[in-house]
Design an enzyme around this catalytic site. Structure first.
Site, short mmCIF file in Angstrom:
data_model
loop_
_atom_site.label_atom_id
_atom_site.label_comp_id
_atom_site.label_asym_id
_atom_site.label_seq_id
_atom_site.Cartn_x
_atom_site.Cartn_y
_atom_site.Cartn_z
N HIS A 295 0.84 -1.20 0.00
CA HIS A 295 0.00 0.00 0.00
C HIS A 295 0.88 1.26 0.00
O HIS A 295 0.68 2.16 -0.81
CB HIS A 295 -0.92 -0.05 1.23
CG HIS A 295 -1.71 1.19 1.47
ND1 HIS A 295 -3.05 1.29 1.20
CD2 HIS A 295 -1.36 2.40 1.98
CE1 HIS A 295 -3.50 2.49 1.52
NE2 HIS A 295 -2.49 3.19 2.01
N GLU A 296 1.86 1.29 0.88
CA GLU A 296 2.70 2.49 0.97
C GLU A 296 3.55 2.66 -0.29
O GLU A 296 3.73 3.78 -0.79
CB GLU A 296 3.59 2.45 2.23
CG GLU A 296 2.83 2.35 3.55
CD GLU A 296 1.75 3.40 3.73
OE1 GLU A 296 1.80 4.44 3.06
OE2 GLU A 296 0.83 3.17 4.54
N GLU B 57 -5.96 6.58 -1.72
CA GLU B 57 -5.93 5.45 -0.79
C GLU B 57 -6.47 4.18 -1.45
O GLU B 57 -5.94 3.09 -1.24
CB GLU B 57 -6.74 5.77 0.47
CG GLU B 57 -6.17 6.93 1.29
CD GLU B 57 -4.76 6.66 1.78
OE1 GLU B 57 -4.39 5.49 1.95
OE2 GLU B 57 -4.02 7.64 1.97
N ASP C 136 -4.61 0.72 -1.94
CA ASP C 136 -5.16 -0.55 -1.45
C ASP C 136 -5.16 -1.62 -2.55
O ASP C 136 -4.77 -2.76 -2.32
CB ASP C 136 -6.61 -0.36 -0.96
CG ASP C 136 -6.68 0.25 0.43
OD1 ASP C 136 -5.64 0.31 1.11
OD2 ASP C 136 -7.78 0.65 0.84
N HIS D 240 1.55 4.19 -3.02
CA HIS D 240 1.29 5.63 -2.87
C HIS D 240 2.27 6.46 -3.71
O HIS D 240 1.94 7.57 -4.14
CB HIS D 240 1.41 6.05 -1.41
CG HIS D 240 0.10 6.02 -0.68
ND1 HIS D 240 -1.07 6.52 -1.21
CD2 HIS D 240 -0.23 5.54 0.55
CE1 HIS D 240 -2.06 6.35 -0.34
NE2 HIS D 240 -1.57 5.75 0.74
ZN ZN Z 1 -2.43 5.24 2.41
#
Ligand code: ZN
Length: 672
Positions: free
Chosen positions: A512-513, A573, A577, A516
């Protein structure tokens, strides 16, 4: 007290939780959480979490209760033990222990706080009452900002968007008592009702501070009027996700000319800012609006506004009557919480908030070993490899842009656990008998620390989260990913569990990070963290089409009869995800090869998806959901699960789902 800002982080700010030590064994991945009566292809969240959700009602002092809060509560209990020990007035305590112990002891001393009444805040209220001319406002606002009392706007420092090696002065909109501008501007029944409750709350706080009911009533209307004007001048949350929209470098002289009533020279002098020429203003229209308001509203109105914000900002450390009134609005009305949390939990959180790296140092000594760091690093590398393969295999991206994307991926640095160098709080004076004063001095230290960075080289080792935090973040300007020690535990990471479970948990968080760095916001920054377009126009268009699919998908979800998710607010986000889970699965399959068999009756793929789903098991109050949907860039937990698996053929294969079932999206969305 200054509130920590919301970064583009993984979890909805995981604060506050009911003590659940007796349930500690429940904290890890658990097949007993599954609702076997549910069909994973109809509602995977219900399948993965149904029994957990049924057996874990929201404690009365919480607005929501999930796995994040459960773990945060465990960490809080560890901090509690550290602080109770540190608070014993033992002359042999080391300086750090004394600092956090005395801060905590002062905060816990409810009797002394009640006995003093408003006295600790009175000098500040007097300063405001004694203002005799609007020309003095700038210096007073600077003073309030120094001690952590919010008013009108925020002044701090940060990396320049266009040159990430520079730390520049920054001005941002602020000054509201409600959570966001829309709370002042929307006309639906809920918003109108909340505004009425807010005005009543302001009135009561002013009454508690000694005003007559009629005066307090009129003054509360004044606060509402001023804040509504500020809200009208503010930029909305969705627009604030666009870096170009919040980047307006100005010369100090230009700022002064554009907003003369704000008297910037007096402000910067009062704030004790170092010398600088250029300043980045997030939204110049806001400062024009505030400038006009300073000119038009009488001094008495501003004194009322500042008095309200002094009471509001310090309410958590004022006597019980103020605390209760504060809770009635911010706890009950706004978030649906039924009871105030026990004092020790609040005091633990304040210590973490104000002296976080002193308390964090003790936390790390007690809980985090080198082994945790090594295993996490190994998983980070596996995820980075998977992300690289994912980029190379993309069918929609040209090789020119792929090359740039890979260069950015390889430039990402990792920070795991806690800072290499701890922040030095030795200059912060902490007294055992001065809770509010401690808050002022700790906030002043932090305010000055931020200003001192202006014009200095960027400190790449600095952390924006404290070690016990159950969360993680990607920083687009640093181009780094950060995993505090607090999240490197079950149910995210568990030494006793198989790879499938750990890749579905912390592996997904890492993915997830990393993703980003390549979502609609992150993709606009280059490997060095500069806001710089490295995409060919054709590839950018391809990206936008794919992102629009995710936007539409999540915007179609409802969370209450009259509330839809905001697809644009949550786009970054949701992209993270979706991409994160896919690369976590790629990394898992590569790690285990074809060898792993069933455990507890589930294949490795099934366990992977279940572990992912169970990270998000939670219950939320309706008020908390409304607050989240309006202000938080993260989707609600259930949709963070179902929204993702709907897009994944790998999930559908693992659970033998068929076309037409709810967890099989007709035309699946995929960016990464
Ligand atoms: Zn996030």
């Amino acid at each position: 007290m200054r509130k920590t800002s919301i970064l583009a982080v993984l979890g909805a700010c995981a604060l506050a939780a009911q003590s659940s030590l007796q349930n500690a064994s429940m904290v890890r991945f658990d097949v007993k959480a599954i609702d076997k009566t549910a069909d994973p292809c109809k509602d995977f969240y219900q399948y993965a979490c149904g029994t957990w959700v049924k057996n874990n009602p929201i404690p009365p002092d919480q607005s929501s209760w999930g796995r994040f809060e459960e773990l945060a509560e465990r960490n809080r209990e560890t901090l509690h033990q550290i602080l109770e020990e540190a608070a014993k007035p033992d002359p042999g305590r080391d300086a750090t222990t004394r600092k956090i112990g005395d801060y905590y002891a002062a905060c816990m001393d409810e009797k002394a706080i009640d006995a003093k009444g408003l006295a600790p805040l009175q000098p500040e209220l007097d300063r405001i009452a004694n203002l005799s001319d609007k020309s003095q406002l700038a210096a007073e606002i600077a003073h309030l900002h120094r001690i952590g009392i919010g008013a009108l706007f925020d002044f701090s420092s940060g990396q320049d968007f266009k040159d990430s090696s520079l730390v520049v002065a920054q001005l941002d909109q602020s000054g509201l008592g409600l959570p966001d501008r829309d709370y002042y501007l929307k006309d639906d029944a809920k918003s109108v009702e909340l505004r009425q409750k807010y005005v009543t709350h302001v009135q009561r706080m002013l009454e508690l501070a000694g005003e007559k009911p009629d005066d307090a009533k009129a003054h509360a209307q004044t606060v509402m009027r001023l804040e509504t004007e500020m809200a009208k001048g503010s930029l909305d949350l969705v627009s604030r996700r666009d870096p170009e929209k919040v980047y307006h470098p100005m010369k100090k002289a230009e700022l002064a000319a554009a907003s003369p009533a704000l008297r910037w020279t007096e402000y910067f002098t009062g704030a004790r800012a170092p010398a600088f020429d250029a300043i980045v203003v997030s939204w110049p229209d806001f400062f024009k609006a505030v400038d006009g308001l300073i000119q038009s509203a009488p001094l008495e109105d501003w004194k009322t506004y500042l008095k309200w914000h002094a009471l509001h900002g310090e309410a958590p450390l004022l006597p019980t009557t103020f605390l209760k009134e504060n809770f009635e609005f911010y706890g009950k009305a706004l978030s649906g919480t039924q009871e105030m949390r026990p004092r020790w939990k609040r005091c633990v959180d304040f210590t973490d908030n104000q002296l976080g790296e002193a308390l964090g140092q003790k936390y790390v000594e007690k809980t985090f070993g080198a082994e945790g760091k090594e295993r996490t690093l190994k998983m980070v590398h596996a995820l980075e490899t998977a992300m690289g393969q994912d980029i190379e295999k993309l069918t929609w991206m040209t090789s020119a842009t792929k090359k740039q994307a890979l260069a950015k991926l390889h430039a990402i640095t990792n920070k795991i656990g806690y800072p290499d160098k701890w922040r030095d709080y030795s200059s912060v004076e902490i007294r055992r008998d001065d809770a509010i004063g401690n808050g002022f001095r700790a906030d002043e230290f932090e305010f000055q620390r931020q200003l001192d960075k202006i014009g200095k080289p960027v400190d790449r080792l600095e952390w924006n989260m404290t070690p016990p935090t159950v969360n993680a973040y990607y920083d687009a300007q640093m181009n780094n990913i950060n995993f505090p020690a607090g999240i490197l535990q079950p149910p995210f990471f568990d030494n006793g569990m198989d790879d499938a479970v750990n890749f579905g948990g912390i592996g997904m968080v890492i993915g997830h990070e990393l993703t980003h760095g390549f979502d609609d916001e992150g993709r606009q920054f280059d490997p060095q963290g500069n806001l710089k377009d490295w995409w060919t126009p054709a590839d950018a268009k391809q990206f936008q089409q794919r992102a629009a699919c995710i936007d539409d998908q999540y915007a179609s979800f409802t969370v209450a009869p009259d509330v839809h998710l905001n697809g644009k607010l949550t786009l970054g986000e949701n992209t993270a995800d979706n991409g994160g889970l896919r690369i976590a699965l790629m990394a898992l399959l590569k790690t285990i090869g074809g060898n792993a068999g069933k455990i507890d009756g589930y294949t490795p793929e099934q366990r992977f998806f279940l572990a992912f789903g169970q990270v998000w098991c939670s219950n939320e109050r309706e008020e908390a959901v409304r607050l989240q949907v309006q202000t938080d860039p993260h989707s609600v937990p259930k949709l963070r699960v179902n929204g993702v698996v709907q897009n994944m053929p790998e999930f559908q294969k693992a659970f033998a789902c068929k076309a037409g079932q709810p967890m099989v999206k007709n035309s699946a969305c995929r960016v990464w």
